[in-house]
Structure formats: C-alpha cells, structure tokens
Write an enzyme that holds these catalytic residues in place. Sequence first.
Site, mmCIF file in Angstrom:
data_model
loop_
_atom_site.group_PDB
_atom_site.id
_atom_site.type_symbol
_atom_site.label_atom_id
_atom_site.label_comp_id
_atom_site.label_asym_id
_atom_site.label_seq_id
_atom_site.Cartn_x
_atom_site.Cartn_y
_atom_site.Cartn_z
ATOM 1 N N LYS A 111 50.799 39.341 35.149
ATOM 2 C CA LYS A 111 50.624 37.901 34.973
ATOM 3 C C LYS A 111 51.379 37.375 33.764
ATOM 4 O O LYS A 111 51.813 36.226 33.741
ATOM 5 C CB LYS A 111 49.134 37.574 34.859
ATOM 6 C CG LYS A 111 48.367 37.794 36.149
ATOM 7 C CD LYS A 111 46.910 37.403 36.006
ATOM 8 C CE LYS A 111 46.167 37.599 37.317
ATOM 9 N NZ LYS A 111 44.730 37.213 37.210
ATOM 10 N N LYS A 192 50.006 39.567 51.717
ATOM 11 C CA LYS A 192 48.688 38.990 51.968
ATOM 12 C C LYS A 192 48.717 37.468 51.862
ATOM 13 O O LYS A 192 49.411 36.915 51.015
ATOM 14 C CB LYS A 192 47.686 39.570 50.957
ATOM 15 C CG LYS A 192 46.248 39.155 51.189
ATOM 16 C CD LYS A 192 45.316 39.924 50.275
ATOM 17 C CE LYS A 192 45.489 39.557 48.826
ATOM 18 N NZ LYS A 192 44.442 40.164 47.957
ATOM 19 N N LYS A 195 46.646 32.023 47.771
ATOM 20 C CA LYS A 195 46.664 30.623 47.377
ATOM 21 C C LYS A 195 48.010 30.181 46.823
ATOM 22 O O LYS A 195 48.174 29.047 46.425
ATOM 23 C CB LYS A 195 45.593 30.383 46.307
ATOM 24 C CG LYS A 195 44.178 30.763 46.739
ATOM 25 C CD LYS A 195 43.221 30.677 45.566
ATOM 26 C CE LYS A 195 41.846 31.181 45.941
ATOM 27 N NZ LYS A 195 40.904 31.199 44.812
#
Length: 333
Positions: A111, A192, A195
């Site tokens: 991240k 996958k 969002k």
Amino acid sequence: MARVFSGIKPSGAVTLGNYVGALRSWVAAQDEDDCVFCVVDLHALTVPHDPAQLRALTLELATVLLAVGVDPDRCTLFVQSHVHEHAELAWLMECTASVGELRRMTQFKEKAGDQEFVSGGLFTYPALMAADILLYDTDRVPVGDDQRQHLELTRDLAGRFNTRFGETFVVPEAAILRVGARVMDLQDPTRKMSKSEDSPQGVILLLEDPSSIERKIRRAVTDTETEVRYDPEAKPGVSNLLALLAAATGSDPAELAGRYQGYGALKADCAEAVVELVRPVQMRYAELAADPRAVASLLGHGAGKARATAAETLARARRAVGLLPGSAQSRRA
C-alpha cells in the site's frame, strides 16, 4: 458458542463479490457463533480520504450489513470509532510490537508503494487490528490469505503481552474463511472483483441498478471458443459466469455448464439470477436508508454492547501493564 470477530473497512461501495464471498457467511455464522461485526472506519484514516465521503460510506456500509441480514439481536454490530477502547488498546499493542515486525507486514509495503505521503498510521495499523480482535476475548477470526500475517502478529502480541504482564488476552485462532464463490472481475477474470475504480465495467455493485448489472454481464469477457465448460484456468471468463450463476442459484458451476450450448443463454440466465439475488437486499436497503435515525440507533445499541466487553478487557490490560487507574478505572478495578 465461540466468540468470532470480523471487520470490514468502508473504503468504497460494497460489491457483489463482497456479498457472495463474505457477507452471506457473516449472516449464516450468527446461528452458530457469538459474532462481533465491526465497520472499521479508523482503518480508513490510514490513507488520504474525504471526510464527508468517509461518513457517507460508513453509514452506507452499516446499512448494507443490516440489509443483507446481519441482525443486531443475534450479534454485536457497531462502528469501530464509536468504541474508544479500540484506539486506547491499539497504543498498548504498538508498544508491544517491534518496528521490525511492523516493517515486515507485506500489506504495508504494497500500500505504501511509491506514494509521496505515507502515514504513520498505515505503518502501525496492524497494532490497531490486533486491538480490534483482542478487545472481545475473540476465540476465532475468519481470515483469508491476505490477512493471515496480521492474525499471526496478533497472536504473537497477545502471547508476548501475557508473558510479560500476566494472563490478560485470549490468544485467537485462525478460522478457515467460509467463502462463497470467488467472484472475479467481469473484464479481467484473472483478478478478483474489488472496489477498485480501475475496472468499472468489470465490477458489479451490490446496490447497482438492475439494468446496469444486466448490461455488464452481457458484456463480460468470455473467450474465442463456443464450448461452455467450467475450467477456471483455461476458460476464466466463462468459469466466472458459471460461478456467479452457481452462487446466485445455489448450484454447482460444473453441473450448470452442461445445460448450455452457447454463451448468450448463459449470460442471460446469469444476469437474471444475479438481479434476483440482489433484489431483496436492495429493497431492504431502501427501507433502512429511508430512516437513518433508526440505523444510528441500532449502531448505538451495538456500540453499547461492544463497549461493555471492550471496557473490561481494556481495564485488565491497563492494570497488567502498570497504568495508574483514574476514577473510572478505579470503579471498575
């Protein structure tokens, strides 16, 4: 019953993948375990965000959880920031963890990447995650592969704290995450459904308009062959559609494949089944969203239930680590 803790971050609109992959299992778990479900809004502060959007997403997510069947009478449902003990115990966990342990967290590396600004909270958030779990004397934590490292750190911190200061925390066990279909992106079925805004046409949102859902499924990537076969490696697009149809109808994707001679009929049936799957959730959501005060009341009740347990756990930890009690802590001691 075993105490089970699960949290979900309000980082974006809930997807169909979130629903069939996790949230339906939350609903089922209420009949088997003592469940604590939390909207972990404090974790959303670790990256740049818009305050108004965070408030809206937090309320939306809590309302979605109620709409899918999370029942405040059968579980504890609350918003993380409404229970201040999470932040306080997180500091004790930060003081128990080493810099080396936090630096090894792979999600921090992913991240942080090459971001210009990386908050200290992003580095230390595994300590907050540990506090989330340990506050509720949690026996089991359902985790996927991406969270196993964090749970292992939680177990290490609980054990270290207990060794240094006496038995204080229940050391939680990992539970195999009971997931539904692994729903993949409709435009890139090798990844996958998430969002992320990188593939808006590949993601179905739980509250999305039915016509939009149908359109996205009709345009889903398949392959150049015509055979309908469940083979995730060789035919990921077709297999994803079969998995979606299976999740919506409670069937087996391999068995469903034998019913179709072409992709058109498969896409049509898949679209219809998915729309019918989300319809009752969307209807219930509309009812709940029309009365936000009632939702807030339910969340307040849940926070009260959560705080009753969290306060006792935090009081034990404060005494164990040697903090001088104030008036409130003295009354509890």
